[in-house]
Write a protein that holds these residues in place. Structure first.
Motif, PDB file in Angstrom:
ATOM      1  N   ARG A 170       0.830  -1.202   0.000  1.00 34.23           N
ATOM      2  CA  ARG A 170       0.000   0.000   0.000  1.00 34.23           C
ATOM      3  C   ARG A 170       0.876   1.268   0.000  1.00 34.23           C
ATOM      4  NH1 ARG A 170      -3.415  -1.978   2.857  1.00 34.23           N
ATOM      5  NH2 ARG A 170      -2.442  -1.625   4.881  1.00 34.23           N
ATOM      6  N   ARG A 171       1.886   1.295   0.860  1.00 36.94           N
ATOM      7  CA  ARG A 171       2.747   2.483   0.901  1.00 36.94           C
ATOM      8  C   ARG A 171       3.504   2.648  -0.422  1.00 36.94           C
ATOM      9  NH1 ARG A 171       4.706   6.432   3.916  1.00 36.94           N
ATOM     10  NH2 ARG A 171       3.528   5.821   5.769  1.00 36.94           N
ATOM     11  N   SER A 172       3.989   1.570  -0.970  1.00 37.19           N
ATOM     12  CA  SER A 172       4.696   1.644  -2.248  1.00 37.19           C
ATOM     13  C   SER A 172       3.785   2.171  -3.348  1.00 37.19           C
ATOM     14  CB  SER A 172       5.229   0.261  -2.616  1.00 37.19           C
ATOM     15  OG  SER A 172       5.838   0.277  -3.882  1.00 37.19           O
ATOM     16  N   PHE A 173       2.545   1.693  -3.365  1.00 38.21           N
ATOM     17  CA  PHE A 173       1.559   2.132  -4.351  1.00 38.21           C
ATOM     18  C   PHE A 173       1.261   3.621  -4.197  1.00 38.21           C
ATOM     19  CE2 PHE A 173      -2.839   3.003  -5.476  1.00 38.21           C
ATOM     20  CZ  PHE A 173      -3.008   2.361  -6.692  1.00 38.21           C
ATOM     21  N   LEU A 174       1.037   4.058  -2.965  1.00 37.33           N
ATOM     22  CA  LEU A 174       0.706   5.460  -2.707  1.00 37.33           C
ATOM     23  C   LEU A 174       1.879   6.384  -3.034  1.00 37.33           C
ATOM     24  CD1 LEU A 174      -1.261   4.942   0.627  1.00 37.33           C
ATOM     25  CD2 LEU A 174      -2.232   5.700  -1.558  1.00 37.33           C
ATOM     26  N   GLU A 175       3.088   5.950  -2.719  1.00 40.59           N
ATOM     27  CA  GLU A 175       4.270   6.742  -3.052  1.00 40.59           C
ATOM     28  C   GLU A 175       4.407   6.870  -4.570  1.00 40.59           C
ATOM     29  OE1 GLU A 175       6.331   8.489  -1.412  1.00 40.59           O
ATOM     30  OE2 GLU A 175       6.298   7.806   0.676  1.00 40.59           O
ATOM     31  N   ARG A 176       4.124   5.796  -5.270  1.00 41.87           N
ATOM     32  CA  ARG A 176       4.271   5.797  -6.724  1.00 41.87           C
ATOM     33  C   ARG A 176       3.343   6.803  -7.392  1.00 41.87           C
ATOM     34  NH1 ARG A 176       4.095   0.465 -10.688  1.00 41.87           N
ATOM     35  NH2 ARG A 176       4.000   1.589 -12.671  1.00 41.87           N
ATOM     36  N   TYR A 177       2.119   6.926  -6.891  1.00 40.04           N
ATOM     37  CA  TYR A 177       1.125   7.756  -7.577  1.00 40.04           C
ATOM     38  C   TYR A 177       0.829   9.072  -6.875  1.00 40.04           C
ATOM     39  CZ  TYR A 177       0.584   3.806 -10.585  1.00 40.04           C
ATOM     40  OH  TYR A 177       0.842   2.815 -11.480  1.00 40.04           O
ATOM     41  N   ALA A 195     -10.328   9.473  -7.511  1.00 38.85           N
ATOM     42  CA  ALA A 195      -9.572  10.580  -6.918  1.00 38.85           C
ATOM     43  C   ALA A 195      -8.118  10.549  -7.358  1.00 38.85           C
ATOM     44  CB  ALA A 195      -9.652  10.499  -5.392  1.00 38.85           C
ATOM     45  N   ARG A 196      -7.426  11.635  -7.074  1.00 45.11           N
ATOM     46  CA  ARG A 196      -5.979  11.680  -7.214  1.00 45.11           C
ATOM     47  C   ARG A 196      -5.349  11.647  -5.824  1.00 45.11           C
ATOM     48  NH1 ARG A 196      -7.305  15.135 -11.774  1.00 45.11           N
ATOM     49  NH2 ARG A 196      -6.561  14.120 -13.678  1.00 45.11           N
ATOM     50  N   ILE A 197      -4.195  11.038  -5.734  1.00 43.93           N
ATOM     51  CA  ILE A 197      -3.528  10.844  -4.449  1.00 43.93           C
ATOM     52  C   ILE A 197      -2.584  12.007  -4.177  1.00 43.93           C
ATOM     53  CG2 ILE A 197      -1.973   9.348  -3.127  1.00 43.93           C
ATOM     54  CD1 ILE A 197      -3.046   7.024  -4.915  1.00 43.93           C
ATOM     55  N   LYS A 198      -2.728  12.598  -2.982  1.00 46.07           N
ATOM     56  CA  LYS A 198      -1.893  13.722  -2.581  1.00 46.07           C
ATOM     57  C   LYS A 198      -1.210  13.398  -1.244  1.00 46.07           C
ATOM     58  CE  LYS A 198      -3.298  16.273  -6.032  1.00 46.07           C
ATOM     59  NZ  LYS A 198      -2.386  16.665  -7.146  1.00 46.07           N
ATOM     60  N   ARG A 199      -0.058  14.022  -1.038  1.00 45.96           N
ATOM     61  CA  ARG A 199       0.644  13.803   0.220  1.00 45.96           C
ATOM     62  C   ARG A 199      -0.032  14.583   1.346  1.00 45.96           C
ATOM     63  NH1 ARG A 199       5.022  11.150   0.850  1.00 45.96           N
ATOM     64  NH2 ARG A 199       5.523  11.312  -1.374  1.00 45.96           N
ATOM     65  N   LYS A 205      -3.688  11.374   1.071  1.00 47.65           N
ATOM     66  CA  LYS A 205      -5.126  11.590   1.056  1.00 47.65           C
ATOM     67  C   LYS A 205      -5.613  11.571  -0.387  1.00 47.65           C
ATOM     68  CE  LYS A 205      -4.793  16.659   0.945  1.00 47.65           C
ATOM     69  NZ  LYS A 205      -5.212  17.926   1.593  1.00 47.65           N
ATOM     70  N   CYS A 206      -6.929  11.435  -0.555  1.00 47.97           N
ATOM     71  CA  CYS A 206      -7.555  11.466  -1.872  1.00 47.97           C
ATOM     72  C   CYS A 206      -8.198  12.829  -2.115  1.00 47.97           C
ATOM     73  CB  CYS A 206      -8.650  10.389  -1.967  1.00 47.97           C
ATOM     74  SG  CYS A 206      -8.038   8.764  -2.442  1.00 47.97           S
ATOM     75  N   GLU A 207      -8.018  13.346  -3.311  1.00 45.80           N
ATOM     76  CA  GLU A 207      -8.763  14.519  -3.755  1.00 45.80           C
ATOM     77  C   GLU A 207      -9.692  14.078  -4.877  1.00 45.80           C
ATOM     78  OE1 GLU A 207      -6.300  17.797  -4.781  1.00 45.80           O
ATOM     79  OE2 GLU A 207      -5.644  18.145  -2.703  1.00 45.80           O
ATOM     80  N   SER A 208     -10.982  14.217  -4.649  1.00 47.69           N
ATOM     81  CA  SER A 208     -11.981  13.681  -5.559  1.00 47.69           C
ATOM     82  C   SER A 208     -11.864  14.278  -6.953  1.00 47.69           C
ATOM     83  CB  SER A 208     -13.389  13.944  -5.024  1.00 47.69           C
ATOM     84  OG  SER A 208     -13.613  13.236  -3.834  1.00 47.69           O
TER      85      SER A 208
END
Length: 241
Positions: A170-177, A195-199, A205-208
């Motif tokens: 999960r962390r690897s996926f979130l860091e990637r995108y 959504a798009r993934i933001k730090r 977090k997700c931004e719709s």
């Protein structure tokens, strides 16, 4: 729903009808929700070329639902196919539905526009489904069940077979995108399923992202028209299960 210039691919067809399940509300359903949702999204059963499941848990497998459309080929990753025979996955029979099932490797591609990528942890053979060209969009399956797991990727759910591996994936996926243009389509987030993934601090977090279909378009126009391809290529064509 993923639309490419060559194929229409349905990912994770949810519970489906006519399937015996342990939960009363899920077992042997006979309602028309599935078909109505397709129609509302401007698709028909005849538009589907492939049915893909990210993993073989009962709320994601297209078992039973595959009979709904006449042409769809069901794709399953080979390791997940074997694991799906165990009691861990409940009643997920591994039959190929009359020769229309295809067992694929975890790096399988569908044409030039879609591919699978292993994201193990929730299940041993769990897959994410990617748009190939620049990773325009990704369907994450059950890599995450709640936005809390974006804020705190180390949190794993009881349903994860390997909770430590799930957290690392999960962390690897979130860091990637994170902070990219890639649109992430989740299976269980409400209402932020696209959504798009933001730090966010040490987490994410997700931004719709607002998604829409052309007003008044028929299923054939949405699937075949240049406009629909442009929407799909931008990762902005989708609907909630």
């Amino acid at each position: 729903m993923v639309v490419t210039p060559h194929h229409t691919i349905f990912v994770d067809s949810c519970i489906g009808n006519n399937k015996p399940r342990d939960l009363a509300g899920w077992s042997m359903k006979t309602d028309d929700t599935f078909i109505r949702c397709l129609v509302a999204a401007c698709f028909s059963v005849n538009d589907i070329d492939y049915v893909m499941c990210t993993h073989m848990h009962v709320d994601h497998v297209p078992e039973g639902a595959l009979r709904v459309w006449p042409t769809g080929v069901q794709l399953r990753e080979c390791g997940e196919y074997e694991n799906g025979k165990s009691d861990l996955y409940g009643q997920c029979p591994a039959g190929d539905r009359g020769g229309r099932g295809e067992i694929v490797k975890d790096n399988h591609q569908i044409g030039d526009h879609a591919r699978l990528l292993p994201t193990p942890g929730h299940t041993p053979g769990h897959l994410a489904f990617f748009g190939k060209r620049g990773d325009d969009a990704v369907m994450s399956g059950d890599l995450m069940h709640s936005p809390l797991q974006e804020r705190y990727p180390e949190l794993s759910v009881n349903f994860d077979v390997d909770q430590a591996e799930s957290a690392n994936t999960r962390r690897s996926f979130l860091e990637r995108y994170c902070d990219t243009k890639t649109i992430c389509c989740t299976a269980h987030f409400v209402p932020q399923s696209v959504a798009r993934i933001k730090r966010w601090g040490e987490g994410f977090k997700c931004e719709s992202v607002r998604v829409a279909f052309p007003q008044g378009a028929s299923a054939s126009r949405v699937v075949r028209s240049p406009r629909s391809r442009a929407i799909s290529d931008a990762g902005e064509l989708g609907h909630k299960q």
